[in-house]
Design a protein around this motif. Structure first.
Motif, short mmCIF file in Angstrom:
data_model
loop_
_atom_site.label_atom_id
_atom_site.label_comp_id
_atom_site.label_asym_id
_atom_site.label_seq_id
_atom_site.Cartn_x
_atom_site.Cartn_y
_atom_site.Cartn_z
N ASN A 114 0.83 -1.21 0.00
CA ASN A 114 0.00 0.00 0.00
C ASN A 114 0.86 1.26 0.00
O ASN A 114 0.54 2.25 -0.66
CB ASN A 114 -0.93 0.01 1.21
CG ASN A 114 -2.14 -0.89 1.01
OD1 ASN A 114 -2.47 -1.26 -0.11
ND2 ASN A 114 -2.79 -1.26 2.10
N LYS A 132 2.73 1.28 -3.76
CA LYS A 132 2.12 0.91 -5.03
C LYS A 132 2.21 2.01 -6.08
O LYS A 132 2.33 1.73 -7.28
CB LYS A 132 0.68 0.45 -4.83
CG LYS A 132 -0.30 1.51 -4.42
CD LYS A 132 -1.70 0.88 -4.33
CE LYS A 132 -2.77 1.91 -4.05
NZ LYS A 132 -4.12 1.29 -4.02
N HIS A 133 2.22 3.26 -5.64
CA HIS A 133 2.34 4.36 -6.60
C HIS A 133 3.70 4.37 -7.29
O HIS A 133 3.84 4.94 -8.37
CB HIS A 133 2.10 5.70 -5.90
CG HIS A 133 3.14 6.07 -4.89
ND1 HIS A 133 3.23 5.45 -3.65
CD2 HIS A 133 4.16 6.97 -4.94
CE1 HIS A 133 4.25 5.96 -2.97
NE2 HIS A 133 4.82 6.88 -3.73
N MET A 181 3.20 1.29 -10.15
CA MET A 181 2.18 1.37 -11.19
C MET A 181 2.77 1.96 -12.47
O MET A 181 3.57 2.88 -12.45
CB MET A 181 1.01 2.24 -10.72
CG MET A 181 0.29 1.73 -9.47
SD MET A 181 -0.60 0.20 -9.74
CE MET A 181 -1.91 0.76 -10.82
N SER A 213 -5.97 -6.53 -3.97
CA SER A 213 -6.48 -5.27 -4.53
C SER A 213 -5.46 -4.67 -5.49
O SER A 213 -5.80 -4.21 -6.59
CB SER A 213 -6.80 -4.30 -3.40
OG SER A 213 -7.17 -3.04 -3.91
N PHE A 214 -4.18 -4.66 -5.07
CA PHE A 214 -3.11 -4.15 -5.93
C PHE A 214 -3.02 -4.96 -7.21
O PHE A 214 -2.92 -4.41 -8.32
CB PHE A 214 -1.79 -4.19 -5.17
CG PHE A 214 -0.58 -3.92 -6.03
CD1 PHE A 214 -0.26 -2.64 -6.41
CD2 PHE A 214 0.24 -4.96 -6.44
CE1 PHE A 214 0.86 -2.38 -7.21
CE2 PHE A 214 1.35 -4.72 -7.22
CZ PHE A 214 1.66 -3.43 -7.61
N LYS A 267 -5.27 -6.79 -8.75
CA LYS A 267 -6.40 -6.56 -9.65
C LYS A 267 -6.27 -5.22 -10.38
O LYS A 267 -6.60 -5.10 -11.56
CB LYS A 267 -7.71 -6.62 -8.86
CG LYS A 267 -8.13 -8.04 -8.53
CD LYS A 267 -9.59 -8.09 -8.11
CE LYS A 267 -10.14 -9.51 -8.22
NZ LYS A 267 -11.58 -9.57 -7.93
N GLU A 268 -5.79 -4.22 -9.66
CA GLU A 268 -5.62 -2.91 -10.28
C GLU A 268 -4.57 -2.95 -11.37
O GLU A 268 -4.76 -2.40 -12.46
CB GLU A 268 -5.24 -1.88 -9.21
CG GLU A 268 -5.20 -0.45 -9.72
CD GLU A 268 -4.96 0.56 -8.62
OE1 GLU A 268 -4.83 1.76 -8.95
OE2 GLU A 268 -4.88 0.17 -7.43
N VAL A 269 -3.45 -3.60 -11.10
CA VAL A 269 -2.35 -3.64 -12.07
C VAL A 269 -2.71 -4.50 -13.28
O VAL A 269 -2.42 -4.12 -14.42
CB VAL A 269 -1.06 -4.16 -11.40
CG1 VAL A 269 0.04 -4.35 -12.44
CG2 VAL A 269 -0.58 -3.19 -10.33
N SER A 290 -5.47 -4.98 -14.59
CA SER A 290 -6.47 -4.32 -15.45
C SER A 290 -5.83 -3.29 -16.36
O SER A 290 -6.44 -2.86 -17.34
CB SER A 290 -7.54 -3.65 -14.58
OG SER A 290 -6.99 -2.52 -13.88
N GLU A 291 -4.59 -2.90 -16.04
CA GLU A 291 -3.94 -1.83 -16.80
C GLU A 291 -2.63 -2.26 -17.47
O GLU A 291 -2.01 -1.46 -18.17
CB GLU A 291 -3.64 -0.66 -15.86
CG GLU A 291 -4.88 -0.06 -15.21
CD GLU A 291 -4.53 1.04 -14.22
OE1 GLU A 291 -3.32 1.31 -14.05
OE2 GLU A 291 -5.46 1.62 -13.63
#
Length: 292
Positions: free
Chosen positions: A89, A92-93, A96, A129-130, A132-134, A136-137
């Protein structure tokens, strides 16, 4: 010219956990500088395209992990990161949209391996959560690791602890099966696109105080992999976490000179004869996986 499938470039010798399965490093605590990291990438560029940002230490502790990933992209490397995931958390920025990032491995067994761990649900949820976010992109691959199985396959605490984690993963990805029923130790089960579960036996880090075997056998050290510790020591494989097989220092000699040195050549020639010439290799249980 020799090419390595895996090249371990340790960016820090420091870890934020003290897991029972991972002996603490006795080396100096340090972070590699961006300048030194850049120099090391230039040195190894002719030998590999894939680098792993660890030997010991937790990569996400490095305050400039984002800058290191940018350098890797500039120099044409694909990066694999293995992490305990506790700092995802916070960082993560920095991860990405980094084109150099090829794969991330989360050592989920770290949670129960560290005596002070709290909030397993929150820990696993933040990682999923991380992921799934990554996914997707980007095309980053993820491996969720539980490398803590007992060799006798008996019912044990680790299995129950793993079940807690696997249940969360099954729920998150709406799986209609129990992961344990499909996973085979040493291989992965695909739970979603580019997302895998890997379970394996817990391995023991080789150490000079361990019992020595007959020295027969084979290893891929310096054949398909090599590494550089944060202090610059060149090692033959990712299990030499203390730099016991010190092939030379990248701050004093070029990598190409080091792997052509006598110690490096003797190690490779020895395994060509199915013989471990280094003491640490004769005390490494992992070597036995490759048979005689």
């Amino acid at each position: 010219m020799k090419r390595f499938k895996k090249f371990y470039v340790e960016i820090t010798s420091i870890c934020n956990l003290a897991c029972s399965f991972c002996p603490p490093t006795e080396r100096q605590k340090q972070f590699i500088s961006v300048e030194d990291f850049s120099k090391r990438l230039d040195q190894i560029k002719p030998f590999t395209d894939y680098i792993y940002l660890h030997v010991k230490g937790e990569p996400l502790l490095h305050p400039k992990i984002d800058k290191l990933l940018d350098l890797c992209h500039e120099k044409g490397f694909k990066v694999n990161i293995t992490t305990n995931g506790t700092l995802i958390n916070k960082n993560k920025h920095k991860l990405m949209n980094k084109p150099a990032l090829r794969q991330m491995n989360f050592s989920l067994h770290s949670f129960d391996g560290h005596a002070g761990s709290k909030d397993k649900e929150g820990y696993v949820s933040s990682i999923l959560s991380f992921i799934k976010e990554v996914t997707s992109e980007s095309n980053v691959i993820f491996s969720l690791r539980l490398w803590n199985l007992a060799p006798d396959n008996a019912t044990n605490l680790e299995k129950q602890q793993n079940r807690d984690i696997l249940r969360m993963i099954e729920r998150e990805f709406d799986l209609d099966y129990k992961i344990e029923e499909k996973v085979v130790p040493g291989s992965g089960v695909k739970v979603a696109e580019r997302i895998y579960i890997n379970q394996d036996l817990q391995f023991q880090w080789p150490a000079l105080h361990e019992e020595e075997d007959d020295g027969k056998g084979f290893c891929y050290g310096l054949r398909n992999q090599a590494g550089i510790l944060a202090n610059g020591t060149v090692i033959p494989c990712c299990l030499d976490g203390e730099g016991i097989i010190n092939l030379g220092n990248i701050n004093e000699s070029s990598f190409s000179e080091i792997i052509e040195g006598d110690r490096a050549k003797n190690l490779v020639d020895g395994f060509s004869r199915r013989e471990a010439v280094e003491e640490l290799c004769r005390k490494c249980g992992y070597r036995k996986r490759f048979g005689k």
